[in-house]
Scaffold this motif. Structure first.
Motif, PDB file in Angstrom:
ATOM      1  N   PHE A   4     -28.239 -11.497  30.693  1.00 29.71           N
ATOM      2  CA  PHE A   4     -28.293 -10.777  29.429  1.00 29.71           C
ATOM      3  C   PHE A   4     -26.866 -11.161  28.726  1.00 29.71           C
ATOM      4  CE2 PHE A   4     -30.362  -7.859  32.173  1.00 29.71           C
ATOM      5  CZ  PHE A   4     -31.406  -7.209  31.329  1.00 29.71           C
ATOM      6  N   GLY A   5     -26.582 -10.882  27.429  1.00 27.53           N
ATOM      7  CA  GLY A   5     -25.483 -11.271  26.904  1.00 27.53           C
ATOM      8  C   GLY A   5     -24.230 -11.035  27.324  1.00 27.53           C
ATOM      9  N   ASP A   6     -23.997  -9.997  28.123  1.00 24.31           N
ATOM     10  CA  ASP A   6     -22.924  -9.659  28.737  1.00 24.31           C
ATOM     11  C   ASP A   6     -22.699 -10.592  29.867  1.00 24.31           C
ATOM     12  OD1 ASP A   6     -24.652  -8.347  30.409  1.00 24.31           O
ATOM     13  OD2 ASP A   6     -23.627  -6.485  30.114  1.00 24.31           O
ATOM     14  N   GLY A   7     -23.618 -11.143  30.524  1.00 26.20           N
ATOM     15  CA  GLY A   7     -23.364 -12.050  31.779  1.00 26.20           C
ATOM     16  C   GLY A   7     -24.172 -11.219  32.931  1.00 26.20           C
ATOM     17  N   ARG A   8     -24.549 -10.379  32.738  1.00 23.88           N
ATOM     18  CA  ARG A   8     -25.514  -9.650  33.902  1.00 23.88           C
ATOM     19  C   ARG A   8     -26.832 -10.325  34.206  1.00 23.88           C
ATOM     20  NH1 ARG A   8     -27.423  -4.568  32.684  1.00 23.88           N
ATOM     21  NH2 ARG A   8     -27.265  -5.170  30.429  1.00 23.88           N
ATOM     22  N   GLU A   9     -27.084 -10.406  35.280  1.00 22.71           N
ATOM     23  CA  GLU A   9     -28.561 -10.907  35.490  1.00 22.71           C
ATOM     24  C   GLU A   9     -29.281  -9.985  36.218  1.00 22.71           C
ATOM     25  OE1 GLU A   9     -27.335 -14.452  37.815  1.00 22.71           O
ATOM     26  OE2 GLU A   9     -27.126 -15.594  36.249  1.00 22.71           O
ATOM     27  N   ALA A  10     -30.728 -10.207  36.030  1.00 26.47           N
ATOM     28  CA  ALA A  10     -31.663  -9.135  36.690  1.00 26.47           C
ATOM     29  C   ALA A  10     -32.880  -9.989  36.750  1.00 26.47           C
ATOM     30  CB  ALA A  10     -31.958  -7.964  35.857  1.00 26.47           C
ATOM     31  N   ASP A  11     -33.841  -9.616  37.817  1.00 25.48           N
ATOM     32  CA  ASP A  11     -35.022 -10.316  37.960  1.00 25.48           C
ATOM     33  C   ASP A  11     -36.296  -9.211  37.022  1.00 25.48           C
ATOM     34  OD1 ASP A  11     -34.199 -12.208  39.582  1.00 25.48           O
ATOM     35  OD2 ASP A  11     -34.240 -10.991  41.300  1.00 25.48           O
ATOM     36  N   LEU A  12     -36.537  -9.730  35.855  1.00 24.06           N
ATOM     37  CA  LEU A  12     -37.397  -8.475  35.118  1.00 24.06           C
ATOM     38  C   LEU A  12     -38.529  -9.062  34.638  1.00 24.06           C
ATOM     39  CD1 LEU A  12     -34.475  -7.145  33.039  1.00 24.06           C
ATOM     40  CD2 LEU A  12     -35.644  -5.921  34.916  1.00 24.06           C
ATOM     41  N   VAL A  13     -38.764 -10.572  34.394  1.00 26.62           N
ATOM     42  CA  VAL A  13     -39.726 -10.967  33.777  1.00 26.62           C
ATOM     43  C   VAL A  13     -40.529 -12.030  34.664  1.00 26.62           C
ATOM     44  CG1 VAL A  13     -40.398 -12.419  31.604  1.00 26.62           C
ATOM     45  CG2 VAL A  13     -38.469 -10.669  31.660  1.00 26.62           C
ATOM     46  N   LYS A  14     -41.873 -11.939  34.505  1.00 22.59           N
ATOM     47  CA  LYS A  14     -42.790 -13.030  35.293  1.00 22.59           C
ATOM     48  C   LYS A  14     -42.702 -14.317  34.310  1.00 22.59           C
ATOM     49  CE  LYS A  14     -47.387 -14.183  36.741  1.00 22.59           C
ATOM     50  NZ  LYS A  14     -48.680 -13.730  36.886  1.00 22.59           N
ATOM     51  N   LYS A  15     -42.327 -15.334  34.749  1.00 15.02           N
ATOM     52  CA  LYS A  15     -42.092 -16.635  34.170  1.00 15.02           C
ATOM     53  C   LYS A  15     -42.993 -17.643  34.685  1.00 15.02           C
ATOM     54  CE  LYS A  15     -37.387 -15.960  32.303  1.00 15.02           C
ATOM     55  NZ  LYS A  15     -35.947 -16.479  32.291  1.00 15.02           N
ATOM     56  N   ALA A  16     -43.835 -17.506  35.493  1.00 13.64           N
ATOM     57  CA  ALA A  16     -44.661 -18.541  36.019  1.00 13.64           C
ATOM     58  C   ALA A  16     -46.187 -18.088  35.589  1.00 13.64           C
ATOM     59  CB  ALA A  16     -44.477 -18.855  37.497  1.00 13.64           C
ATOM     60  N   PHE A  22     -55.968 -25.908  37.487  1.00 16.95           N
ATOM     61  CA  PHE A  22     -55.263 -26.707  38.557  1.00 16.95           C
ATOM     62  C   PHE A  22     -53.770 -26.875  37.991  1.00 16.95           C
ATOM     63  CE2 PHE A  22     -59.562 -28.469  38.841  1.00 16.95           C
ATOM     64  CZ  PHE A  22     -60.018 -27.313  39.780  1.00 16.95           C
ATOM     65  N   ILE A  23     -53.383 -26.105  37.076  1.00 19.86           N
ATOM     66  CA  ILE A  23     -51.969 -26.378  36.461  1.00 19.86           C
ATOM     67  C   ILE A  23     -51.363 -24.884  36.060  1.00 19.86           C
ATOM     68  CG2 ILE A  23     -50.730 -27.193  34.471  1.00 19.86           C
ATOM     69  CD1 ILE A  23     -52.959 -29.333  33.954  1.00 19.86           C
ATOM     70  N   ILE A  24     -50.092 -24.784  36.816  1.00 22.19           N
ATOM     71  CA  ILE A  24     -49.277 -23.770  36.481  1.00 22.19           C
ATOM     72  C   ILE A  24     -48.026 -24.364  35.833  1.00 22.19           C
ATOM     73  CG2 ILE A  24     -50.165 -22.482  38.422  1.00 22.19           C
ATOM     74  CD1 ILE A  24     -47.503 -23.207  40.140  1.00 22.19           C
ATOM     75  N   ALA A  25     -47.357 -23.058  35.081  1.00 26.93           N
ATOM     76  CA  ALA A  25     -46.247 -23.288  34.134  1.00 26.93           C
ATOM     77  C   ALA A  25     -45.370 -22.180  34.308  1.00 26.93           C
ATOM     78  CB  ALA A  25     -46.495 -23.705  32.765  1.00 26.93           C
ATOM     79  N   GLY A  26     -44.151 -22.949  34.347  1.00 30.03           N
ATOM     80  CA  GLY A  26     -43.102 -21.714  34.351  1.00 30.03           C
ATOM     81  C   GLY A  26     -42.130 -21.983  33.288  1.00 30.03           C
ATOM     82  N   PHE A  27     -41.047 -20.986  32.988  1.00 29.75           N
ATOM     83  CA  PHE A  27     -40.375 -21.316  31.769  1.00 29.75           C
ATOM     84  C   PHE A  27     -38.956 -20.582  32.192  1.00 29.75           C
ATOM     85  CE2 PHE A  27     -41.857 -17.073  30.386  1.00 29.75           C
ATOM     86  CZ  PHE A  27     -40.976 -16.488  29.839  1.00 29.75           C
ATOM     87  N   ALA A  28     -37.810 -21.131  31.489  1.00 27.01           N
ATOM     88  CA  ALA A  28     -36.517 -20.623  31.826  1.00 27.01           C
ATOM     89  C   ALA A  28     -35.901 -21.002  30.208  1.00 27.01           C
ATOM     90  CB  ALA A  28     -35.859 -21.502  32.706  1.00 27.01           C
ATOM     91  N   GLY A  29     -34.902 -19.994  30.070  1.00 26.17           N
ATOM     92  CA  GLY A  29     -34.220 -19.727  28.790  1.00 26.17           C
ATOM     93  C   GLY A  29     -34.840 -18.631  27.697  1.00 26.17           C
ATOM     94  N   SER A  30     -34.925 -18.925  26.727  1.00 28.08           N
ATOM     95  CA  SER A  30     -35.202 -18.006  25.785  1.00 28.08           C
ATOM     96  C   SER A  30     -36.796 -17.193  26.186  1.00 28.08           C
ATOM     97  CB  SER A  30     -35.590 -18.269  24.383  1.00 28.08           C
ATOM     98  OG  SER A  30     -36.249 -17.715  23.477  1.00 28.08           O
TER      99      SER A  30
END
Length: 173
Positions: A4-16, A22-30
């Protein structure tokens, strides 16, 4: 893991996600850009070629310009959050030098140009985003990439079983 903008981190969003056969993708960032890139990959990979499978390097090289254009289409504020994609794919027509052991590609694409970086070491662990520095995550999936891991026997259930196991584990985490 979301920061988050204030620096807090949380595990909230499935990103893979599975994006093609035969192909999976994951993302980081926005998150906004990441979901749009995942959708773009899914659209790009329909329908598969006549073998029913995609070549991961070909996918990364040919989808890269689309990813670059998508990233550039977002406002600067969103682009400042960055956006990285990690592809994991099975090359159905290559092996690791062991008959029956298909080559698995790990390919990283990062903003702003999304030039594919192919991990050259077979069965290596690569990460993107802040979650890569969390031991819990890396320890949970690193065994999937060891040659002596029993998870590789999953290919007997179908060539997509092993990547699906990884996607499930990452999603569950």
């Amino acid at each position: 893991r979301v920061t988050f903008g204030d620096g807090r981190e949380a595990d909230l969003v499935k990103k893979a996600f599975p994006v093609g056969r035969f192909i999976i993708a994951g993302f980081a960032g926005s998150v906004a850009i990441g979901f749009r890139l995942i959708d773009s990959l899914r659209e790009f990979l329909v329908p598969p070629d006549n073998t029913g499978a995609w070549r991961p390097k070909w996918v990364a090289e040919n989808w890269s310009p689309l990813a670059r254009n998508i990233f550039r289409s977002y406002p600067e504020k969103e682009r400042a959050l960055h956006s990285h994609i990690l592809l994991v794919g099975v090359a159905h027509d290559e092996n690791l030098g062991i008959p029956g052991m298909a080559r698995i590609y790990i390919i990283r694409l990062t903003d702003p140009n999304y030039v594919p970086e192919v991990w050259s070491k077979p069965l290596s662990v690569c990460h993107i985003g802040s979650g890569g520095g969390v031991d819990y995550y890396t320890e949970a999936i690193q065994d999937y990439f060891k040659l002596d891991n029993d998870a590789h026997k999953a290919h007997m259930a179908g060539i997509s079983a092993w990547p699906s196991m990884i996607a499930h584990t990452v999603g569950k985490l």
